[in-house]
Write an enzyme that holds these catalytic residues in place. Sequence first.
Site: not given
Length: 325
Positions: A142, A146
């Site tokens: 995750y 980003k």
Amino acid sequence: MKKILVMGGAGYIGSHTVKHLAQEGYPCVVADNLVYGHREAVPESVPFEKADLAVPSSLDALFAKYDFEAVVHFAAYTYVGESVTDPQKYYQNNVAGTLNLLAAMKKRGVNKIVFSSTCATYGEPQYTPMDEKHPQNPINPYGRSKLMIEQIFADYARAYGLRYAALRYFNAAGAAADGSIGESHNPETHLIPLVLQAIKGERDCIKIFGDDYPTPDGTCLRDYIHVEDLATAHRLALEKLDRFSGCMNLGTGVKTSVKDIIAAAEKVTGKKCPVRLAPRRAGDPAELYAAAHGPAETVLGWKPQYMQIEDIIATAWKWEQNKRY
């Protein structure tokens, strides 16, 4: 008049930002695939389009239908644990999906974007409080997804003149002060709604994962930032994109422990929270909080209005008692 496209505008932070932008007079269009978002969270006065980052034709249709000035991009999968067990889902949606969005923007000459990033791009803190100079070494897919998007933006800025603001949030919390919208995840992983749901009797208890950390009360310290303050920061970033392009943190600089959250929730609700001690979770740092008075303040002129955890929890409690979705 050109509009602002809010991708993922039916989600938690996205819907609060749409509400704020609409109140400030910005004409918005919300696009969401409704996998995690809620149609009910979008004001009736704001146009809604069902679109998906994974389907370029849906993005092309969106950009053909409306004349956009800029994009605010919230659309992402955000469950850290799931990103570890199913990284393909995260890289495909978050990274490849954002490339699809950028392609649609580039095709139509839209060169401004405000992006929902995260302090998870930093990984394990090497020092606290954390500023924008902190090394970025994310520890899960995750956070890596980003960070990859931030790097893509930097490359697009150099090559194509993209203007971007990547806003690295710490712990988003709270709900709209008027109780109209709030936090509603399935599954719910955020501490404040979990505590409030335990107080309501919807959960057996709240688990404290470790009380032997090197902190004042032995539990982890985090930086909780009210969702309406986040919404304001996105609007300010939109307004400054002609003068600023880059990344910045969004946090209060206030350290709040797990036990502090429970005590504040009990004070706000007047009810006891059932608690159970559990072993530490792997990857939970003892402290994770932002440096105060960073670029968000100096560049955007942004100052969080919610600085007391009881005030943040009071808005969340108002929502929890009358959730609409």
